[in-house]
Design a protein around this motif. Structure first.
Motif: not given
Length: 841
Positions: A606-607, A612-616, A782-784
């Motif tokens: 999933t990562s 702008g960064g990473f998603e997991t 919360m998205d993070v």
């Protein structure tokens, strides 16, 4: 020397009858001789004591004896009150009080003052000692409080339980007032504890009762419970606990007529865990005198004299004393309740086994019978039932039916490796040392520590066998149970749901680490030597001695333990070497558990890098897990949070500013109506909002989300895997920091919030907030990754290392420093020159 002195034996004091000290007419002077004066009656006239007319009258109707006192705090008030009233109203002397106390005291109270019971002059000192030991009000109050807590809670529809509980409360409150401890009546914690045990309908009546009361305390509760007792007593017949057995037997004897003996039946004891069995032993029954030896507390079948004579002599005894040939008791012509047929050597004659003549082929001239049990012929034919019962064990979707043995002499729980392989159980390698009697030991080098679900065979609640150790073979005894035959021989087992099984070989041994599964919740027992049935959390099971059991087994002694002393020493040396090598050699690889492998697979799948960064993704324990409705809980927690922060306006300002900052940075957003409608309700959860601050940095505030908040025993963290430990050991980071001339340090800013959570998982990270407590709560998401989530530390370390690995070909030195020089979010490293440091930064 006068004739009186010559007739008295030397050193012997005359015996007194207390009735001789009671005058029969008013106005008499009564002589009250002291013991030391009796030996010299001719020298010193006895001391005389005058009693008033009221005292003489009181002696005619007040009891002379004191109530029994054993040292129990509950007995003290009545005992002491009787002593004081007797002295005041009757004017008892020290001699009379000494005799009264000698007849009254027993147990601990007698042992405490035994030396003071020799001289009448010691009576005041004796009573002061008893008052000091047992008459303290706080001791009595503590005893009564324990009694209340041990009294079973009242049950719906069981008025006798309400009366028992109410009497304990009433007694407690009355003694508080009598002891002058009215201050204890205001104990609100204790009041709440008492009220919580009441049934819901009585709680409702209590709520109505206190509506108009100015003061609500234990005194008011005592008055309320007195009214409840009065109403309950009017519609039910109350029998004090512990008297049911005797009263029922007395009623039975009266109905059967005078001279009829009580019905002889096995004792049944059913009790809940924590209340203890109500034991009725043979020595507690009345009218028991052996006809053979003319002594009490046993029947002829337990008599040593009867068991040590030949069968011919036993038959003569039976005829002489008119004993029943079936039970060897001298009962009336009523039919004998004992099983009639003898089973020794296949005999079917209706007589007691002790009256059996062996067959001519038997090498013995008469049966060698042990005296304890009338149903045991000899020890080789007597067997035992081990605590074996059928169970079902589980691992995810797999399940296997097998047998388990309860062994409270074993320190560990063990499961055979073959069974663990069927369930595909995987655990941590942990060698096991087993030790038996005679210093016989065995080493299981391939043992693993596993966890497995267990329940009664095919049904019932599932429990977890924790820290079960795999072994190659348990080699436990094989056992068979025929319920019909056992019920025919032992009537106390009738009606129990005990399962039959044949040639069962246990593959699980449940030890003390999981002893809660073996705890008896109910017990059914018969006479001495009969098998005992217990209801456990895994169902009903039998154990104990039996006669002519289905399978004749050899005797086994089962006990095992894990020898932790050598293992502990081994671990100490291992830890010492590992710490000494940190920073010098690479980390020793460890075997990942199934959960850690599952978490790593989720992270790897999933990562991904996004703008702008990473998603997991969140590390779900179960992809199909379902949350209960957590919105009401979140509303209550929001109200509590607001109540706390609105006491401090500055704190409210900081919280509002922090939430606004989260919205600006994209860490959170206000949930739209379409998101609420389209979200999967099974994956929707509300995290209660909170805040913390560092005392050393009071100006800095950090928002947190309580991921441990529960609804129906379910929380966010209970559905999430913690993940593998990806942290670099702190000693290794510190060694790098101090290895070279010039050191640098830094940290990752808002590390958890740098990681985006994929959209399909974000609905599990909702929270409630409102700018004004009078407004309805607004839903935010919360998205993070959040502070408080069990998986955030692992996810953050994984993303940090994944980001560094992507640039390994461009910046190898920076990649190596980030992976091996960072502990959580703190970076520490060192270099020999300024140029190297600048280049690294």
């Amino acid at each position: 020397m006068n004739s009186t002195s010559l007739n008295k034996p030397p050193g012997r004091k005359p015996e007194f009858d207390i009735s001789e000290l009671h005058p029969v007419s008013s106005g008499q002077e009564v002589a009250t001789p002291m013991p030391h004066q009796q030996d010299r009656e001719d020298q010193t006239p006895p001391r005389r004591r005058t009693h008033t007319e009221a005292q003489l009258v009181a002696r005619q109707y007040l009891p002379k004896d004191l109530p029994p006192f054993t040292g129990s705090p509950e007995e003290w008030p009545v005992f002491y009150s009787s002593y004081e009233i007797g002295n005041k109203e009757c004017g008892f002397s020290n001699v009379e009080n000494l005799l009264r106390l000698q007849r009254s005291l027993s147990g601990d109270a007698l042992e405490a003052v035994r030396s003071s019971l020799l001289v009448p002059d010691m009576v005041p000192h004796l009573m002061e000692t008893l008052r000091m030991l047992y008459g303290r009000p706080e001791t009595l109050i503590s005893s009564l409080l324990v009694k209340i807590r041990n009294t079973p809670a009242p049950r719906e529809g069981k008025l006798e339980t309400v009366i028992s509980y109410g009497l304990a409360i009433q007694n407690y409150c009355s003694h508080l007032v009598a002891a002058g401890l009215e201050a204890h009546l205001s104990n609100q914690t204790l009041l709440q504890e008492f009220v919580e045990k009441l049934p819901s309908d009585i709680k409702y009546k209590w709520a109505e009762y206190i509506e108009a009361a100015p003061v609500v305390d234990l005194g008011l509760f005592g008055k309320f419970i007195s009214g409840v007792i009065r109403k309950a007593s009017a519609v039910t017949v109350y029998t004090a606990p512990g008297t049911n057995y005797k009263s029922s037997k007395a009623e039975e004897n009266r109905s059967r007529g005078a001279g009829a003996k009580p019905k002889n039946c096995a004792h049944h004891s059913d009790y809940r865990s924590g209340e203890g069995p109500s034991e009725v032993t043979m020595t507690q029954r009345s009218g028991r005198v052996c006809s053979v030896c003319n002594e009490g507390n046993h029947w002829a079948d337990k008599c040593d004299k009867f068991n040590n004579i030949s069968v011919d002599e036993r038959l003569k005894m039976v005829r002489i004393y008119g004993l029943c040939r079936s039970c060897l008791k001298a009962h009336s012509p009523w039919p004998c309740r004992r099983p009639k047929e003898c089973t020794y050597e296949g005999c079917r004659i209706r007589h007691h086994p002790l009256l059996h003549f062996p067959s001519p082929q038997s090498p013995q001239s008469q049966p060698s019978l042990p005296p304890p049990s009338p149903q045991n012929h000899h020890r080789v034919n007597c067997s035992v039932i081990y605590r074996i019962l059928p169970v079902t064990i589980y691992n995810q979707s797999k399940s296997v039916d097998t047998f388990a043995l309860f062994d409270e002499a074993s320190e560990v729980t063990m499961i055979e490796t073959s069974l663990a392989q069927k369930l595909e159980l995987k655990g941590f390698p942990d060698p096991l040392h087993l030790k038996w009697t005679g210093n016989v030991t065995r080493v299981e080098d391939n043992s693993q520590t596993v966890q497995v679900g267990i329940s009664e065979k095919g049904k019932g609640m599932k429990y977890v066998l924790k820290n079960a150790r795999t072994v190659d073979a348990l080699e436990l005894p094989v056992q068979s149970i025929d319920t019909k035959k056992l019920v025919a021989n032992y009537q106390h087992l009738k009606g129990l749901p005990i399962q039959d099984y044949s040639f069962a070989r246990p593959q699980i041994l449940i030890g003390l680490e999981n002893v809660h599964l073996a705890t008896p919740l109910k017990v059914r027992e018969g006479f001495q030597g009969h098998p005992i049935a217990t209801k456990t959390r895994l169902g009903w099971c039998l154990y104990g001695g039996v006669v002519d059991s289905i399978e004749k087994r050899s005797h086994h002694v089962l006990h095992s333990c894990s020898i932790k002393e050598d293992r502990f020493l081994h671990d100490l040396v291992k830890d010492y070497i590992m710490v000494d090598n940190l920073g010098v050699v690479g980390n020793i690889p460890t075997l990942e558990s199934r959960e850690d492998k599952q978490a790593r697979e989720i992270l790897e799948s999933t990562s991904r890098r996004i703008p702008g960064g990473f998603e997991t993704g969140l590390l779900w324990k179960n992809a199909n897990a379902a949350f209960p409705d957590g919105f009401p809980m979140a509303v209550k927690r929001l109200q509590c949070f607001e109540k706390r922060i609105y006491k401090n306006p500055e704190l409210v300002r900081k919280v509002k500013a922090q939430i606004e900052d989260y919205l600006v940075k994209g860490y959170a957003h206000k949930t739209t109506a379409s998101e609420i409608e389209s979200a999967n309700p099974n994956k929707t959860w509300y995290l209660p909002l909170g805040c913390v601050s560092n005392p050393k940095k009071p100006e800095k505030l950090r928002l947190i989300w309580d991921a441990s908040a529960q609804v129906k025993d379910v929380s966010f963290n209970s559905m999430i895997l913690k993940g593998p430990d990806l942290l670099t050991p702190l000693p290794s980071v510190l060694y790098r920091f101090r290895a070279r001339r010039i050191a640098i340090c830094g940290d990752v800013k808002e590390m958890f919030h740098q990681i985006k959570i994929r959209k399909e998982d974000r609905s599990a990270q909702r929270f409630l907030w409102r700018d004004n407590p009078s407004d309805p709560p607004c839903i935010y998401t919360m998205d993070v990754a959040t502070f408080g989530s069990a998986c955030s530390p692992c996810s953050a370390q994984f993303i940090k290392n994944l980001n560094a690995e992507e640039f390994k070909h461009l910046f190898p030195m920076a990649t190596e420093a980030i992976i091996h020089g960072t502990y959580v979010d703190d970076f520490l490293d060192s270099r020999n020159t300024e140029e190297e440091i600048i280049r690294l930064v």
